[in-house]
Design a protein around this motif. Sequence first.
Motif, mmCIF file in Angstrom:
data_model
loop_
_atom_site.group_PDB
_atom_site.id
_atom_site.type_symbol
_atom_site.label_atom_id
_atom_site.label_comp_id
_atom_site.label_asym_id
_atom_site.label_seq_id
_atom_site.Cartn_x
_atom_site.Cartn_y
_atom_site.Cartn_z
ATOM 1 N N MET A 1 0.848 -1.191 0.000
ATOM 2 C CA MET A 1 0.000 0.000 0.000
ATOM 3 C C MET A 1 0.887 1.246 0.000
ATOM 4 O O MET A 1 1.720 1.424 0.894
ATOM 5 C CB MET A 1 -0.909 -0.008 1.238
ATOM 6 C CG MET A 1 -1.868 1.167 1.305
ATOM 7 S SD MET A 1 -2.886 1.148 2.804
ATOM 8 C CE MET A 1 -3.873 -0.329 2.529
ATOM 9 N N LYS A 2 0.722 2.096 -0.989
ATOM 10 C CA LYS A 2 1.521 3.310 -1.099
ATOM 11 C C LYS A 2 0.834 4.451 -0.371
ATOM 12 O O LYS A 2 -0.295 4.812 -0.680
ATOM 13 C CB LYS A 2 1.716 3.675 -2.576
ATOM 14 C CG LYS A 2 2.556 4.923 -2.797
ATOM 15 C CD LYS A 2 2.682 5.251 -4.271
ATOM 16 C CE LYS A 2 3.487 6.507 -4.503
ATOM 17 N NZ LYS A 2 3.579 6.865 -5.947
ATOM 18 N N ILE A 3 1.512 5.005 0.607
ATOM 19 C CA ILE A 3 0.988 6.138 1.371
ATOM 20 C C ILE A 3 1.744 7.392 0.963
ATOM 21 O O ILE A 3 2.972 7.461 1.111
ATOM 22 C CB ILE A 3 1.147 5.901 2.884
ATOM 23 C CG1 ILE A 3 0.439 4.617 3.307
ATOM 24 C CG2 ILE A 3 0.605 7.104 3.671
ATOM 25 C CD1 ILE A 3 0.773 4.166 4.707
ATOM 26 N N GLN A 4 1.029 8.366 0.420
ATOM 27 C CA GLN A 4 1.644 9.631 0.050
ATOM 28 C C GLN A 4 1.327 10.657 1.129
ATOM 29 O O GLN A 4 0.195 10.743 1.618
ATOM 30 C CB GLN A 4 1.138 10.094 -1.317
ATOM 31 C CG GLN A 4 1.438 9.073 -2.411
ATOM 32 C CD GLN A 4 1.186 9.605 -3.795
ATOM 33 O OE1 GLN A 4 1.757 10.614 -4.208
ATOM 34 N NE2 GLN A 4 0.349 8.909 -4.553
ATOM 35 N N ARG A 5 2.314 11.435 1.488
ATOM 36 C CA ARG A 5 2.181 12.416 2.562
ATOM 37 C C ARG A 5 2.191 13.818 1.978
ATOM 38 O O ARG A 5 3.161 14.221 1.337
ATOM 39 C CB ARG A 5 3.285 12.204 3.594
ATOM 40 C CG ARG A 5 3.122 10.888 4.382
ATOM 41 C CD ARG A 5 4.365 10.532 5.166
ATOM 42 N NE ARG A 5 4.124 9.435 6.116
ATOM 43 C CZ ARG A 5 4.092 8.145 5.779
ATOM 44 N NH1 ARG A 5 4.312 7.787 4.513
ATOM 45 N NH2 ARG A 5 3.846 7.218 6.693
ATOM 46 N N ILE A 6 1.102 14.532 2.221
ATOM 47 C CA ILE A 6 0.888 15.841 1.603
ATOM 48 C C ILE A 6 0.542 16.864 2.683
ATOM 49 O O ILE A 6 -0.277 16.583 3.567
ATOM 50 C CB ILE A 6 -0.267 15.793 0.579
ATOM 51 C CG1 ILE A 6 -0.041 14.692 -0.462
ATOM 52 C CG2 ILE A 6 -0.461 17.154 -0.088
ATOM 53 C CD1 ILE A 6 1.130 14.924 -1.387
ATOM 54 N N ALA A 7 1.151 18.049 2.618
ATOM 55 C CA ALA A 7 0.772 19.164 3.478
ATOM 56 C C ALA A 7 -0.205 20.050 2.710
ATOM 57 O O ALA A 7 0.130 20.567 1.640
ATOM 58 C CB ALA A 7 1.990 19.964 3.896
ATOM 59 N N ALA A 8 -1.408 20.193 3.238
ATOM 60 C CA ALA A 8 -2.464 20.963 2.569
ATOM 61 C C ALA A 8 -2.637 22.330 3.227
ATOM 62 O O ALA A 8 -2.441 22.484 4.430
ATOM 63 C CB ALA A 8 -3.782 20.204 2.627
ATOM 64 N N PHE A 9 -3.006 23.312 2.424
ATOM 65 C CA PHE A 9 -3.233 24.690 2.866
ATOM 66 C C PHE A 9 -1.943 25.354 3.344
ATOM 67 O O PHE A 9 -1.939 26.120 4.310
ATOM 68 C CB PHE A 9 -4.293 24.758 3.982
ATOM 69 C CG PHE A 9 -5.654 24.276 3.576
ATOM 70 C CD1 PHE A 9 -6.352 24.880 2.548
ATOM 71 C CD2 PHE A 9 -6.247 23.217 4.252
ATOM 72 C CE1 PHE A 9 -7.623 24.439 2.181
ATOM 73 C CE2 PHE A 9 -7.510 22.764 3.903
ATOM 74 C CZ PHE A 9 -8.199 23.372 2.861
ATOM 75 N N ILE A 10 -0.833 25.081 2.652
ATOM 76 C CA ILE A 10 0.430 25.700 3.045
ATOM 77 C C ILE A 10 0.359 27.206 2.817
ATOM 78 O O ILE A 10 -0.418 27.712 1.999
ATOM 79 C CB ILE A 10 1.626 25.088 2.292
ATOM 80 C CG1 ILE A 10 1.487 25.300 0.781
ATOM 81 C CG2 ILE A 10 1.777 23.612 2.629
ATOM 82 C CD1 ILE A 10 2.703 24.847 -0.010
ATOM 83 N N GLU A 11 1.209 27.923 3.562
ATOM 84 C CA GLU A 11 1.283 29.388 3.479
ATOM 85 C C GLU A 11 2.700 29.771 3.090
ATOM 86 O O GLU A 11 3.653 29.515 3.841
ATOM 87 C CB GLU A 11 0.912 29.988 4.835
ATOM 88 C CG GLU A 11 1.214 31.464 5.007
ATOM 89 C CD GLU A 11 0.188 32.372 4.363
ATOM 90 O OE1 GLU A 11 -0.030 32.219 3.142
ATOM 91 O OE2 GLU A 11 -0.364 33.228 5.062
ATOM 92 N N ASN A 12 2.863 30.357 1.893
ATOM 93 C CA ASN A 12 4.197 30.756 1.408
ATOM 94 C C ASN A 12 5.180 29.595 1.425
ATOM 95 O O ASN A 12 6.352 29.752 1.800
ATOM 96 C CB ASN A 12 4.735 31.924 2.241
ATOM 97 C CG ASN A 12 3.906 33.182 2.084
ATOM 98 O OD1 ASN A 12 3.412 33.483 0.999
ATOM 99 N ND2 ASN A 12 3.742 33.916 3.182
ATOM 100 N N GLY A 13 4.700 28.428 1.030
ATOM 101 C CA GLY A 13 5.552 27.254 0.929
ATOM 102 C C GLY A 13 5.822 26.548 2.237
ATOM 103 O O GLY A 13 6.563 25.553 2.254
ATOM 104 N N LEU A 14 5.243 27.023 3.335
ATOM 105 C CA LEU A 14 5.512 26.452 4.651
ATOM 106 C C LEU A 14 4.220 26.015 5.332
ATOM 107 O O LEU A 14 3.122 26.352 4.908
ATOM 108 C CB LEU A 14 6.237 27.481 5.534
ATOM 109 C CG LEU A 14 7.565 28.026 5.018
ATOM 110 C CD1 LEU A 14 8.052 29.148 5.916
ATOM 111 C CD2 LEU A 14 8.600 26.912 4.927
ATOM 112 N N GLY A 15 4.386 25.282 6.451
ATOM 113 C CA GLY A 15 3.243 24.944 7.292
ATOM 114 C C GLY A 15 2.267 23.998 6.627
ATOM 115 O O GLY A 15 2.638 23.020 5.983
#
Length: 279
Positions: A1-15
Motif C-alpha cells: 500500500m503506497k501512502i503519500q504524505r501531503i501538506a495541505a493549505f500551506i502558506e508561502n511554501g511552509l506549514g
Amino acid sequence: MKIQRIAAFIENGLGGNPAGVVLLDALPKNEDMQKVAAEVGYSETVFAAPDGESWTTRYFSPESEVPFCGHATIALGAVLAKEHGAGRYQLSLSEGDIDVTASMENGQSQSTLSSRPTHSEPVGETVIDEALDLFGYKRDDLDPVLPARRINAGAAHLFFALKSREQLARMHYDLAAGRAFMQRHGLVTVVFVWRESEDLFHARNAFASGGVLEDPATGAAAAAIAGMLRDEGLTGRTELTILQGADMGRPSRINVQFTAPIGSPVFVGGTSSEIEDQS
C-alpha cells in the motif's frame, strides 16, 4: 500500500496540515484503514478508489472514521492531479457526494473542494458553559456579534468567536476531557476564531474526537464557518480567508468562496506540497 504524505493549505511554501493519501483499486476493510491511519499518525488519512465516474472516499483519524475532512480532500486532489491529470473529480463519501478540482499552477498544486450543503443552529446555554469551562474562557471573552453555533458542511463543529487575537492564542484544554465532550455532543471539532476584518479570520480547531489536540488547518470547519456566516446574514462578502496553525508553528491559509443561496455548498481552496520522506 503506497501512502503519500501531503501538506495541505500551506502558506508561502511552509506549514499546512499533513494528510496521508492512499489511492487503491478497491478500499480495504474499515479496520485495516483505521490501522493505517493510526500508523501514519496525521490528523487524517484519506483512502480513495475509483468507482465508475467517481472515487469512493473515506477519511480516518488515528482513532476513528470521520465523515468529511477538508484538508485531506485538498491533499487528495493534489495526488489525483499528479497521477491522473488536472481536472474535476467526483468523490463519493459515506454521507453524500462532493467534488475536488485540482491543477498545477506555477509549480504548485492547487485544489478546491465543493462542500456538502451547509446548515447551522443555536447552541444550548449549558453546552456553551461546558465548552467555555473546558477551554478556559469566560462569557465576556466572546464576540457578541458572532453567536455560538453548531455548524455543519459535511461534519459537525462547535463555533465560537473571540474578541481578540490574544484570547485566541491562549486556547488550551485537556485532551481526554475534550474527547469526552466532543463525543458526548456529536462533534468533530470545536473551532474558535477571531475576526480581524470582514473577510479575514484567524482560527484554532480542537480535534480531540480524533485523538488530536489541534489541527493546523481545517477545511471542513472553514466551509461550515462560511456557510453559517452567509446563511445567517452575518457577512456581506462572498470570499473569506482563514489563517490557522500559526500558534502551532504551522501557518496555513484557507481560501473560501461561496454564492448567495442559503445552504448551498461552499468552495474551499488551498495550496499543497509533498512532505519529504523523513526516514
